[in-house]
Design a protein around this motif. Sequence first.
Motif, PDB file in Angstrom:
ATOM      1  N   GLY A   6     -10.437   6.714  13.248  1.00  0.00           N
ATOM      2  CA  GLY A   6      -9.610   5.791  14.181  1.00  0.00           C
ATOM      3  C   GLY A   6      -8.653   6.585  14.769  1.00  0.00           C
ATOM      4  O   GLY A   6      -8.669   7.788  14.744  1.00  0.00           O
ATOM      5  N   PRO A   7      -7.754   5.860  15.526  1.00  0.00           N
ATOM      6  CA  PRO A   7      -6.602   6.673  16.489  1.00  0.00           C
ATOM      7  C   PRO A   7      -6.022   7.713  15.603  1.00  0.00           C
ATOM      8  O   PRO A   7      -5.868   8.730  16.000  1.00  0.00           O
ATOM      9  N   THR A   8      -5.528   7.216  14.375  1.00  0.00           N
ATOM     10  CA  THR A   8      -4.754   8.342  13.736  1.00  0.00           C
ATOM     11  C   THR A   8      -5.434   9.559  13.347  1.00  0.00           C
ATOM     12  O   THR A   8      -4.971  10.794  13.518  1.00  0.00           O
ATOM     13  N   GLY A   9      -6.844   9.394  12.886  1.00  0.00           N
ATOM     14  CA  GLY A   9      -7.562  10.414  12.436  1.00  0.00           C
ATOM     15  C   GLY A   9      -7.870  11.305  13.866  1.00  0.00           C
ATOM     16  O   GLY A   9      -7.875  12.594  13.675  1.00  0.00           O
ATOM     17  N   VAL A  10      -8.473  10.788  14.738  1.00  0.00           N
ATOM     18  CA  VAL A  10      -8.723  11.623  16.101  1.00  0.00           C
ATOM     19  C   VAL A  10      -7.364  12.073  16.757  1.00  0.00           C
ATOM     20  O   VAL A  10      -7.449  13.384  17.184  1.00  0.00           O
ATOM     21  N   GLU A  11      -6.231  11.461  16.687  1.00  0.00           N
ATOM     22  CA  GLU A  11      -5.246  12.083  17.337  1.00  0.00           C
ATOM     23  C   GLU A  11      -4.751  13.314  16.636  1.00  0.00           C
ATOM     24  O   GLU A  11      -4.191  14.367  17.020  1.00  0.00           O
ATOM     25  N   LEU A  12      -4.695  13.162  15.248  1.00  0.00           N
ATOM     26  CA  LEU A  12      -4.364  14.100  14.393  1.00  0.00           C
ATOM     27  C   LEU A  12      -5.511  15.299  14.427  1.00  0.00           C
ATOM     28  O   LEU A  12      -4.849  16.602  14.418  1.00  0.00           O
ATOM     29  N   ALA A  13      -6.648  15.073  14.486  1.00  0.00           N
ATOM     30  CA  ALA A  13      -7.684  16.141  14.633  1.00  0.00           C
ATOM     31  C   ALA A  13      -7.467  16.986  15.789  1.00  0.00           C
ATOM     32  O   ALA A  13      -7.372  18.213  15.674  1.00  0.00           O
ATOM     33  N   CYS A  14      -7.085  16.419  16.900  1.00  0.00           N
ATOM     34  CA  CYS A  14      -7.001  17.240  18.212  1.00  0.00           C
ATOM     35  C   CYS A  14      -5.708  17.985  17.940  1.00  0.00           C
ATOM     36  O   CYS A  14      -5.896  19.191  18.268  1.00  0.00           O
ATOM     37  N   ILE A  48      -6.454  15.347   4.719  1.00  0.00           N
ATOM     38  CA  ILE A  48      -5.461  14.502   5.177  1.00  0.00           C
ATOM     39  C   ILE A  48      -6.372  13.227   5.076  1.00  0.00           C
ATOM     40  O   ILE A  48      -7.137  12.782   5.861  1.00  0.00           O
ATOM     41  N   TRP A  49      -5.542  12.181   4.563  1.00  0.00           N
ATOM     42  CA  TRP A  49      -6.043  10.729   4.339  1.00  0.00           C
ATOM     43  C   TRP A  49      -5.793   9.715   5.434  1.00  0.00           C
ATOM     44  O   TRP A  49      -4.377   9.211   5.243  1.00  0.00           O
ATOM     45  N   THR A  50      -6.336   9.272   6.204  1.00  0.00           N
ATOM     46  CA  THR A  50      -5.938   8.184   7.297  1.00  0.00           C
ATOM     47  C   THR A  50      -7.175   6.939   7.034  1.00  0.00           C
ATOM     48  O   THR A  50      -6.947   6.134   7.848  1.00  0.00           O
ATOM     49  N   ALA A  51      -7.771   6.889   6.102  1.00  0.00           N
ATOM     50  CA  ALA A  51      -9.189   6.027   6.026  1.00  0.00           C
ATOM     51  C   ALA A  51      -8.540   4.682   5.089  1.00  0.00           C
ATOM     52  O   ALA A  51      -9.473   4.187   4.836  1.00  0.00           O
ATOM     53  N   GLY A  52      -7.407   4.510   4.699  1.00  0.00           N
ATOM     54  CA  GLY A  52      -7.051   3.370   4.059  1.00  0.00           C
ATOM     55  C   GLY A  52      -5.526   3.192   3.871  1.00  0.00           C
ATOM     56  O   GLY A  52      -5.030   4.460   3.531  1.00  0.00           O
ATOM     57  N   LEU A  53      -4.988   2.089   3.963  1.00  0.00           N
ATOM     58  CA  LEU A  53      -3.509   1.841   3.869  1.00  0.00           C
ATOM     59  C   LEU A  53      -3.429   0.546   2.945  1.00  0.00           C
ATOM     60  O   LEU A  53      -4.381  -0.221   2.736  1.00  0.00           O
TER      61      LEU A  53
END
Length: 390
Positions: free
Chosen positions: A162-170, A249-254
Amino acid sequence: MDLNNLKSDPIVVVGGGFGGLSTVHALLARSDETPIILIDHSPRFLFKPLLYELLSGELELWEVAPKYSALASELGFVFLQENVIEVDEFERKLITSSETEVKYSQLVISTGVTTDYSLVEGLNEHAYGFSNLNDLQKIKELITSINNSSNFTNPLVIAGAGPTGVELACKLSDLVKNRVEIYLVDKGNKILSKSKSFNREKAINAIAERNIKIYLEHYIEAINENIIECSTVHAERNNSLKINYSGLIWTAGLRPSRLNLIDNLLDENKKIKVNEFLQINEYHNIFFVGDIAFCENYPFPSSAQVAMQQGYLTAQNIISLRKGNKLKSFQYEDLGEMLSLGISNASITGYGITLAGPLAFEIRRLAYLVRMPGFSLSLKSAGSWLFSKK
């Protein structure tokens, strides 16, 4: 502060994220001199959309995470740095971890969400989150270790595209300067499944230009100190994957932050079902704002933009409630989407423009900085940005 000497029972806001602080800000603008108390366990407000720029050093701590005490002094509310452990909705009071009792006339709960480490065994021991300043500091230390040691050759894995994962990856790819690969793992069949098509296209291009591999229709099934095991969502394909990794880095669940009243009201999706006025029928003096709330008849996404709009409406409705006037229903207005796609790069859809690249990055940065709570802080942040361009 002597809570017993207040002229009237205050309006209390629990949780100082976008929803909570927007509520406070809007209430102060419509002040009838009722005391307003904001309670949060952290000493700082965190402007999460700019957390990536704080990670990269493109922005400073004071720009992204101002202290509540400074905001309280400037704006005119009372700040308590406490954990709320109990809400007594019948006595209209709450109790904090220091056993302080705070009575309220109206209550806003906007405690937000945090990383859910319970989804896979071992996440709590072996994964990083990306939702607070402690997470950010740990990831900064990991980046420093990768950049200063030849021992790190395995990929960094990010769960969630999602946005957090993609932004963080870049951003991470730029920060580690291709020393290690970035793996982006997601159960879905495309990245940014809920984003604007233009932004998704620009994100795909940004990923293609970097040392990032995408594993779609995969999920993390197991993790230990050295290996991540991934499986495919389609059992018949049986394309399992074992990854020796440098960090996850876990951004797949809150999950919602813990609070007894909230725990009792959560549904199977870990949300609180509210009416169109952001209340539940049992307690009309309590409003629920931000990521913890959902409404069947008026659906809205979970985002800072939504939380801020809900905060403004909730302030309006609290004033109406106090005056005996009719409440207004929440109507979400989609103002667009802005994504950070690496150092000095971004994509914008909305605000009357569609743009990507360095100029989009600067517009995004300025657009967020002028939204910082508190006039003097917004002015100082924007001025810092302007002078940095000379």
